[in-house]
Scaffold this active site. Structure first.
Site, PDB file in Angstrom:
ATOM      1  CE  LYS A  36      39.965  42.845  43.706  1.00  0.00           C
ATOM      2  NZ  LYS A  36      39.706  42.456  45.156  1.00  0.00           N
TER       3      LYS A  36
ATOM      4  CB  SER B 108      42.407  42.156  42.077  1.00  0.00           C
ATOM      5  OG  SER B 108      42.589  40.942  41.350  1.00  0.00           O
TER       6      SER B 108
ATOM      7  CE1 TYR C 284      38.461  38.726  42.630  1.00  0.00           C
ATOM      8  CE2 TYR C 284      38.397  37.979  44.840  1.00  0.00           C
ATOM      9  CZ  TYR C 284      38.836  39.256  44.123  1.00  0.00           C
ATOM     10  OH  TYR C 284      39.617  40.216  44.349  1.00  0.00           O
TER      11      TYR C 284
ATOM     12  NE  ARG D 230      37.399  31.427  45.150  1.00  0.00           N
ATOM     13  CZ  ARG D 230      37.921  32.310  45.847  1.00  0.00           C
ATOM     14  NH1 ARG D 230      37.707  32.332  47.087  1.00  0.00           N
ATOM     15  NH2 ARG D 230      38.690  33.392  45.810  1.00  0.00           N
TER      16      ARG D 230
END
Lengths: 304, 304, 304, 304, 304
Positions: free
Chosen positions: D204, D252, D172, D174
């Site tokens: 993922k 996701s 993810y 960020r």
């Protein structure tokens, strides 16, 4: 059988254990340049360092990890270098076909940090289980966290040498240096020297430009009339800085450019006594056959 | 590049890590038999096992550790196997020139023990620092201390496989077996089976003789009409016993004998599907050039 | 989803960690007998224990390690058990297709020893890397070295249970027991009890015969009128001895024999409440299709 | 038995040990999508990450750890992923019923930190004792502490692979990225690439949006005319960035939304070659039967 | 004998080993509340946390470590919790008389640190040698060093569970939270959830107040009409957040106050489904007999 030249190069590493010598010999006895003591290595860590689309978008088959193993084999490279994931994906399939260099640290460019610091993303034991001949590690001399890099490298070097694994150091000055200075001839020589002093077996630097960064260095260049005008001049300085040529120093290919331009640069490196090239984007961003042709042309330069 | 035959052999070792596969490939891609999937290996542990004068006296230059490295290279062997000392003495000088197998256990014949048990005289880490592709280990199935050997081997195997090193097992039945029985065809097959079940990548047994030791085995040979008359017949049984030929099984040369006799035996091994020979005394006890000629003749048999 | 019977069996192992329970459930949810709580397991350690020709000679394709994986899958067995080498040779190719049991100790029959003692030839960590659901271990209650076996097993059991691996114990009385006594009904019950007390999750014993070895046991059989005439009677006693049926106890198939004879025995085991069979030679020494048919017939008996 | 597609996917992981391959196979052979090589996984770490009331308040039965095991089973998911506590609470009761993924690091949102950094809250050994097939780990490329995350992951990956456990990485981006950039198509591809290079078996990422964050990437998108307009276009880029589709990359479900919207997105993921979905809030925040229906509808899309 | 209620509670911890279950059962089978599944625990760590005079000055006999053992016994508490020194001082004398909980970390208030971080002042092995049933550990979710606390707790939890010791987690939000927020109902639920996800067997939180800290949480409270007006309402939310009541969650007594006030609060906790109270200052700062009376009155509330 080893050639006299290969034996001579190995003699500079007497004191290393036979495991290290075997892996050095293995790389020098592989591919088109086998026996010459020259190197052309294919490095593919740009997927991690620059992101996949910038790296592989220009030549989509290169998204596939198999592609690079095959390219290194087809072109007759001495070795193929990549991060953990790329090597894991093909090391079983291509086992024994080309010496592998596991890049142990990597830095992504999603984050913009003032102090560049690569993460250590694999280990010497990973190199053993993947059948690698060498590990690779990047240092940024001149940057704020350089000492931590040197100290991490110290541990890696100690372990690699005990286990018979060759250590290749990418030495890229950065940080408290001007943009031009990053490839200045004095800085390139300094970068090579630091890597050698840290115990590297093979050092990779960028081809130096006709620029001198440090005033103190400039004084000596001028006083001693050290020429820096041609690539050969400058490479000669860098090779000298790598223990008078007793450490293998190779040069990156840099950003993609035309074949003629590449070959011109290679001639300079050869004439300056450079041990070879590590050429990523200029290889894998071209279509396969074109890349093989360019790599073979480069090797032809080194063979002369 | 690997030949289809080498790739086929490697496929039987799927599940091993790429390090092990690389070292297997390395041995199969070295020397005169490169690419054939056949092996001729030079083993020189007789100095430890039988004493120097019995071993090297017949050909005095062979007292010198360099001699054997050079012989293996000159003859185009796939690998050279020896105990720690012999490898330490030449591994730096001959680095990268021939794959090495470090014999990890050895038994001298100064002591006369009812239960033969070799000492473990080197480690997997020694193999790494010496640049070896494999470790070798001798077991004596049938002997009183066999279980300790199997258990020591278990630890060596676990460590070697994790570090990408090939495991070669010398399987020599001894002890609760008649003298003839030590080379009986059923016993040779059993010896190969045990080594494979213990996780060996490569198994070395003695060429089997036309004799059956175990009454229970004899019943099956007779009932199933399994031929044992020719060397080829018997080797076929041993190869079958090595996981239906899915583990590399090679045959020792035994005591020194005439070249014609050696080559006759090799033809039988080849015709039975054996993967090759590991030939010590018949090689190094001959004068150098004669030994090279014999080894090359042996390789020529396997190449057909 | 688990059936009520499988849930009931798992409830007897409450206190084990979920890893152990998962692997128990996995074996009970695989193959033709999935969900019944019954077991038919293919064990192939005879190559090591009896030698290859006695084991595989009668059906030569069975020399091949792949053969047994495929046979277990084709016949719908709950699991396949073998020593290290056989599992290493096929575990990658057949990954995820049938639960595996790694036999951790093995004894060859080249040596004739008064005190039988198996060597520990693999570890719990080998089981993890090969993707096994269980480890298997043989004890010889009644033999001179039994205590060392129990103590080795203690360590294996402790480690296996912590790592979520099921422990299967082969319990074969031997040594200070008459030949008939080795399969006596009291001895079989005693063997099952010892294995359970040592912490086994699954116990394998030989089908008991109508004979009582120990005079003290005989007194109780007689006083309490415990029947031993039929196989069902005797299996009932053994199952009772395995914690009143709260440990899974399965029965070996013994030497090869005719299919009718095998099935008759299985009916007795089923009627006595046995949890199933572990059938090696009666399976793999038959031609493949015949073996599949027999195994399926055996499973049909257990399903009734 | 494994389908050809599952075998093909496993072939990309050659070099991993059979334990890893078995657990990969197990997940691909479970549930409604068994054999298709597609995945729908139920992840429930929101209790830790977002707090219980935000996560479970909308569907109160979901406060119960059993609820999620049962939902994953009822819906036919390939696996269920959660932190230590949730798995401990149900792993015994549901042993063997659905493959488990232990989320090893977690970050709560009680603290508001500029540099997001998850705590490592469980270990690979916890995964073994709970009977898990995989461990999960979240990295935040682009964030200040990303290097520490990569280095922690390196250790986890090494241990998991040695013990036969699959590694799933949540990637993810960020930190030094615009809010839109977190789901930009170039950033999603880069996030997938980094996870793969770090040695993840399964990656993922979030479904990418039609936005390009990095100017250098934008140049290549434009020069090579790489389409980004549809979800299928963008997923195709991400899948390519995951080693040309040779690593399993799943997407996701993001914030809760209407079923039609979910299914529309899934079709795009499928058409782009995505391997599946990991869908938490959109599943467990709906009433049970509605959630099962939606998950089954999602699976139906992947089956086409 | 265990009551059905105690058996039901233990069933939620299936998967833990019998050692853990035994210690849980021991605490639930001790004292006045034995068999009810309710808890009243006496915790005395204030000497370390607040200093002795603030803690023990109001009731000087309480300076004596024996005092608290005796108080817990006299009042019929389920357990007595304290730091290493207090337990060492009385554990021999009172051996076997009351279950002990060893507080493993403690923070003094001599130092004023912006980021509260307790020192780990004892170990699981200390708990074993002192005959404790449980260890206690404090986390501060929301604080700057929370991740380090979670990671230290991970190691403690792993060891405690392997050794059969119950883990009690004090979960006190602090740091990036408003003063009111520390006892907000959403925050209390979140604190309970985090402790449970980290693997706690028993969780201690503060009685929640009618306040909601996090805007995102507030939305769900409002949308789902979750009542928070009474203590019972709020405790119900916290109990739900502790795995739908499948983890034991108990409430601290907070600062000293009048008996009526204490009992009123307890009724709310009981009505909301709380498992009990952990009451320090309100007990030991009262004269002995008064304290015993109050504790017995509290137990009477839970017994209804």
């Amino acid at each position: 059988m080893l050639t006299d030249r290969v034996k001579q190069i190995l003699s500079w590493y007497a004191g290393e254990n036979p495991g290290v010598l075997s892996n050095l010999a293995r790389m020098m006895n592989t591919g088109t340049l086998a026996g010459t003591g020259k190197f052309v290595i294919l490095p593919v860590d740009q997927g991690f360092e620059h992101g996949p689309v910038r790296s592989f978008g220009p030549n989509p088959p290169s998204y596939d990890p198999d592609y690079h193993f095959q390219l290194a084999i087809d072109a007759g490279c001495n070795a193929y270098a990549a991060p953990l994931g790329f090597l894991e994906a093909g090391a079983a399939k291509f086992a024994g076909q080309v010496p592998l260099i596991l890049k142990l640290n990597n830095s992504d460019t999603l984050a913009k940090t003032p102090n560049p610091l690569s993460a250590v993303t694999a280990s010497v034991d990973d190199a053993l289980r993947l059948g690698c001949s060498a590990v690779g590690y990047t240092i940024y001399p001149g940057s704020g966290d350089r000492n931590r890099m040197y100290e991490d490298l110290r541990e890696i070097t100690r372990e690699a040498k005990a286990k018979g694994i060759v250590v290749v150091v990418w030495s890229y000055p950065r940080g408290a240096i001007s943009k031009d200075g990053e490839t200045a001839v004095d800085v390139a020589g300094y970068a090579a020297q630091i890597a050698c002093q840290l115990g590297a077996h093979i050092v990779k630097v960028k081809p130096p430009k006709d620029f001198i960064e440090q005033p103190e260095a400039k004084k000596t260049f001028e006083k001693m009339n050290i020429p820096t005008k041609t690539m050969a001049d400058r490479v000669k300085h860098v090779v000298q800085s790598a223990f008078n040529g007793k450490r293998i120093v190779i040069f990156s290919g840099g950003e993609s450019k035309g074949s003629a331009e590449v070959l011109e640069e290679i001639k300079g490196i050869r004439d300056g006594g450079g041990f070879g090239s590590i050429m990523g984007r200029n290889a894998f961003q071209r279509p396969h056959d074109e890349a093989v042709k360019l790599l073979k042309d480069v090797m032809a330069v080194y063979q002369k």
